[in-house]
Scaffold this active site. Structure first.
Site, PDB file in Angstrom:
ATOM      1  N   CYS A 151       1.006  57.387 -23.554  1.00 13.09           N
ATOM      2  CA  CYS A 151      -0.141  57.818 -22.765  1.00 13.09           C
ATOM      3  C   CYS A 151      -1.072  56.625 -22.560  1.00 13.09           C
ATOM      4  O   CYS A 151      -1.015  55.645 -23.318  1.00 13.09           O
ATOM      5  CB  CYS A 151      -0.889  58.968 -23.446  1.00 13.09           C
ATOM      6  SG  CYS A 151      -1.604  58.497 -25.033  1.00 13.09           S
ATOM      7  N   ASP A 184      -0.334   3.126   7.985  1.00 19.66           N
ATOM      8  CA  ASP A 184      -0.260   1.877   7.249  1.00 19.66           C
ATOM      9  C   ASP A 184       1.144   1.311   7.504  1.00 19.66           C
ATOM     10  O   ASP A 184       2.045   2.051   7.915  1.00 19.66           O
ATOM     11  CB  ASP A 184      -0.473   2.155   5.760  1.00 19.66           C
ATOM     12  CG  ASP A 184      -0.277   0.913   4.917  1.00 19.66           C
ATOM     13  OD1 ASP A 184      -0.828  -0.130   5.286  1.00 19.66           O
ATOM     14  OD2 ASP A 184       0.439   0.995   3.898  1.00 19.66           O
ATOM     15  N   CYS A 210      -2.961  54.892 -25.408  1.00 17.39           N
ATOM     16  CA  CYS A 210      -2.262  53.916 -26.257  1.00 17.39           C
ATOM     17  C   CYS A 210      -2.618  52.499 -25.837  1.00 17.39           C
ATOM     18  O   CYS A 210      -2.746  51.598 -26.674  1.00 17.39           O
ATOM     19  CB  CYS A 210      -0.751  54.113 -26.169  1.00 17.39           C
ATOM     20  SG  CYS A 210      -0.159  55.686 -26.820  1.00 17.39           S
TER      21      CYS A 210
END
Length: 805
Positions: free
Chosen positions: A109, A509, A112
């Site tokens: 459940c 570059d 728990c």
């Protein structure tokens, strides 16, 4: 290596916020986001918290990124605000904490879950705990210096539950990210299970429609209510429950509330079949939406499957399977054929072919042997490799790549931000419009009935949900980032995808970008009585401490050990070269500018190729010519850029004009600027930016030497190579293959993404606008409105998934 963007941003932040406290950024995984507007709800709720500076929620990755002032609001308050909206939260912790994932048996459940979590959080050292009741999975984050895994297991057992360790193999979404805390909390979407109640509703609905007249003719139409109301509750119970819960929390304008009001209104005006049909079609549409989004998430997660699950650690002559996070630098691992390499390292024994496609998008295998570097994410194909680990898993290239892909949606594009703002106003405006449609015409138009205009107002409510836009647009951008990653292109956020669509100038570059950066000495020219061997010896010694590729090529050509005692007073002169004393002789090695700077008489200035001039005690000694090979795809890269509409291609280099002109002519570049110092590149970029107008400028460099330029330009791209950490950190886009042709591919992916996003916006806006008009004039019915709304959302989501392909 300095992160120039970080330094610049830090300086700006310090200036702007001199008297303000530092801002903290935290990431959390949010579970339970089962609809498109969930992300908007969370963003709006957290945005109202004092101290929250910025918040971003991705409905696709279910990740929340929040920046906040810790002196005004705490992490716990932020988490609690999200939890109060009905979602689960797992805070992502630093790598110093460990995470334990176990299956807990005996939970029958929900209480728990509370019992386990409350008990665990009382333990010293437990920083986070979460339980998925539907799967029975418990995840605990803890400080290993305060508590260990055995203690945690014993603690759970004493509460009366059993503890089962999951198998190491990861098969579901919740286990996917191991220690990163990425539990979604919703489990795997099960279309078959969801379809069962839908099929029952369809059966009831069919009975109701077939026998509608006799059922209607029963006393008080009880027969009709007996069939349609159960069908309505079965199909709409989750919607009704969510609407009630959200209203209690002050969240009124969401799709659950709108569908509830629309269908309850239909029942109130005795349109039971249409009320059931609307809820049924809406639920079916939501199912297919969830299924489609689930498929998209799985497709995206497939990109992240390169993450290694285990490492074969060699300990005292035996091999033990462990988590990659448990391996330390210096450890030795074994990689068998067919296995993923779990960590970055150096091959100590063996040779093999490795598949690098997960990192680079390239399918051609690469051969590795003893002494070479291998990276996490590569797949070993043929031989057994013994690898010495050089980096922790969290610092490896694949970990950084995964983090980039997972966090891509935290940097939202302007389109996403617009849709977020639009959705916040669109729904309330349409709701107000529907109220006006329901109330005003019966008062102002002779003969108009309340029932007729309430019905038209209900149609507007049905189409007022912006689900299609809210989920499909982030999904589209995420797919774009994922699609680019599959091609070996890492884009650090959807904002950069948008920027790439407006690129008009690409600046390269030269060395290492358009050329291979692999230098070889091809010629030695001597002057004033020096011999070739003398010149090469002097050059190799003066370049002994330089890491530049040119220096490395000279040392390779010399191929002898260099005694460090021979070289003193070493000095690098930025943009010029090197000065040092070699056996008490002052030696200069560098470019032509260095000779002019030091007033060295020489008869050779312009040499075609990369050249190192040398002078000894102010006397010109000659030069060494070095060749650098152009990359195979460089010329094709320039042609591809022209084909995708880039107006200008430029090269910036520190090389001399003769070399620069030769490369520019060979590749078909529009222009070049040569003999640039590092600061000269920034000045050149500034000029290009001032001339670019609305078009964006991209700079493509190696990500290390070009960091200042990458930080300044609109979009910085780095030739990341395999394992270049500095490139990944500095640039906005990282090309993992070092191939310049990927620049055009990145632009194409960005444009395809933008095209699909615009398609979704137009589709949703046009269809919704059309049905608003049709609904007001009584042409459209509730049936057609819900088909249009769900259909648009589904089409938009399916369209967004095309970006991944």
């Amino acid at each position: 290596m300095l992160n120039f963007k970080g330094v610049i941003l830090q300086r700006l932040t310090e200036t702007a916020m001199t008297q303000t406290p530092s801002i903290k950024t935290q990431q959390m995984q949010v579970g339970g986001m089962d609809c498109a507007s969930c992300a908007l709800k969370i963003e709006a709720a957290l945005g109202r918290l004092a101290g929250v500076v910025e918040v971003s929620v991705s409905a696709v990755t279910e990740r929340l990124t929040v920046s906040y002032d810790p002196q005004q609001v705490t992490e716990a308050e932020i988490k609690n605000r999200v939890v109060s909206l009905g979602y689960t939260v797992v805070v992502e912790r630093a790598a110093s904490n460990l995470t334990m994932d176990v299956m807990v048996g005996g939970m029958d459940c929900p209480s728990c879950v509370d019992k386990i979590l409350t008990s665990l959080k009382k333990l010293s050292g437990v920083t986070e705990a979460s339980v998925n009741f539907s799967t029975g999975k418990l995840r605990v984050s803890y400080d290993p210096q305060q508590v260990n895994e055995a203690t945690l297991r014993d603690h759970i057992t004493t509460l009366g539950y059993t503890v089962i360790t999951p198998t190491p193999k990861v098969t579901d979404d919740e286990d996917h990210d191991h220690n990163r805390g990425h539990s979604h909390g919703t489990g795997e979407f099960n279309l078959r299970a969801e379809l069962l109640p839908v099929l029952l509703v369809v059966a009831l609905f069919a009975v109701g429609m077939i026998f509608e007249e006799p059922l209607h003719n029963t006393p008080y139409s009880l027969g009709e209510y007996a069939v349609f109301i159960p069908a309505y509750l079965l199909s709409g119970w989750t919607v009704l429950k969510a609407a009630g819960r959200n209203v209690l929390r002050g969240q009124v304008f969401d799709e659950n509330f709108l569908m509830t009001i629309a269908t309850v209104g239909a029942i109130a005006i005795h349109q039971l079949p249409e009320a059931v049909a609307v809820m049924l079609f809406y639920r079916v549409g939501e199912l297919f939406q969830e299924y489609s989004v689930g498929r998209s998430r799985r497709s995206i997660k497939a990109l992240l499957e390169v993450r290694p699950d285990t490492a074969n650690l060699k300990v005292n002559g035996s091999v033990k399977a462990v988590s990659p996070e448990a391996v330390r630098v210096g450890d030795i691992i074994l990689v068998k054929p067919g296995e993923k390499i779990p960590l970055d390292g150096e091959v100590l024994e063996g040779n093999s072919q490795v598949d690098t496609s997960a990192l680079t998008g390239e399918s051609v295998p690469r051969t590795v042997k003893v002494g070479e570097t291998v990276l996490a994410g590569m797949i070993n194909q043929t031989g057994v490799l013994t690898v010495g680990v050089t980096k922790l898993f969290g610092e490896s290239s694949i970990a950084k790549i995964l983090d980039l892909v997972e966090n891509a949606t935290s940097k939202k594009a302007e389109t996403e931000k617009f849709i977020t703002r639009f959705a916040r106003y669109y729904t309330p405006v349409v709701v107000i419009l529907s109220l006006a449609v329901a109330l005003l015409p019966p008062l102002l138009i002779p003969g108009a009935t309340h029932e007729e205009w309430v019905y038209r107002a209900l149609i507007l409510l049905v189409i007022s949900c912006p689900c299609g836009l809210v989920i499909s647009i982030p999904l589209g951008y995420f797919g774009g980032v994922g699609g680019a990653a599959k091609r070996g292109i890492l884009v650090k956020g959807s904002v950069f995808l948008d920027a790439l669509t407006a690129v008009r100038t690409v600046v390269f570059d030269k060395t290492g970008t358009l050329t291979k950066g692999v230098f070889k000495v091809t010629q030695i020219v001597t002057k004033n009585g020096f011999s070739e061997s003398e010149l090469l010896t002097l050059a190799a010694k003066v370049e002994a401490h330089s890491s530049h590729p040119v220096a490395q090529s000279i040392r390779e050509a010399y191929s002898q050990l260099i005694d460090d005692a021979d070289v003193t007073d070493y000095e690098e002169i930025a943009g010029h070269g090197i000065r040092a004393k070699v056996n008490n002789q002052t030696v200069l090695a560098g470019n032509d500018r260095l000779l002019h700077r030091e007033n060295i008489d020489h008869d050779t200035c312009n040499v075609e190729g990369t050249v190192v001039h040398l002078a000894v005690d102010q006397r010109y000694a000659g030069y060494i010519l070095i060749a650098d090979e152009i990359k195979e795809d460089a010329a094709q890269a320039i042609r591809d850029l022209k084909r995708v509409g880039v107006e200008q291609t430029v090269m910036l280099t520190g090389d001399n004009k003769v070399v620069a002109q030769g490369v520019a002519n060979l590749l078909g570049l529009d222009s070049y600027v040569a003999e640039l110092l590092p600061e000269g590149k920034v000045e050149a970029i500034e000029k290009l930016l001032s001339l670019s107008g609305k078009g964006k400028v991209v700079f493509v460099g190696d990500g290390i030497n070009d960091a200042p330029v990458i930080a300044r330009v609109d979009i910085g791209m780095a030739m990341g190579g395999l394992g270049s950490d500095a490139a990944i950190e500095t640039a906005d886009v990282v090309i993992m293959t070092d191939a310049p042709s990927k620049v055009a591919q990145a632009i194409q992916v960005a444009r395809k993404t933008r095209k699909i996003v615009v398609q979704n916006i137009v589709l949703a806006m046009v269809v919704k606008g059309l049905f608003i008009i049709l609904g007001i004039f009584g042409v459209a019915t509730l049936w057609e409105a819900v088909f249009a709304d769900v259909g648009v959302a589904l089409l938009a989501i399916l369209n967004a998934t095309r970006v991944l392909k």
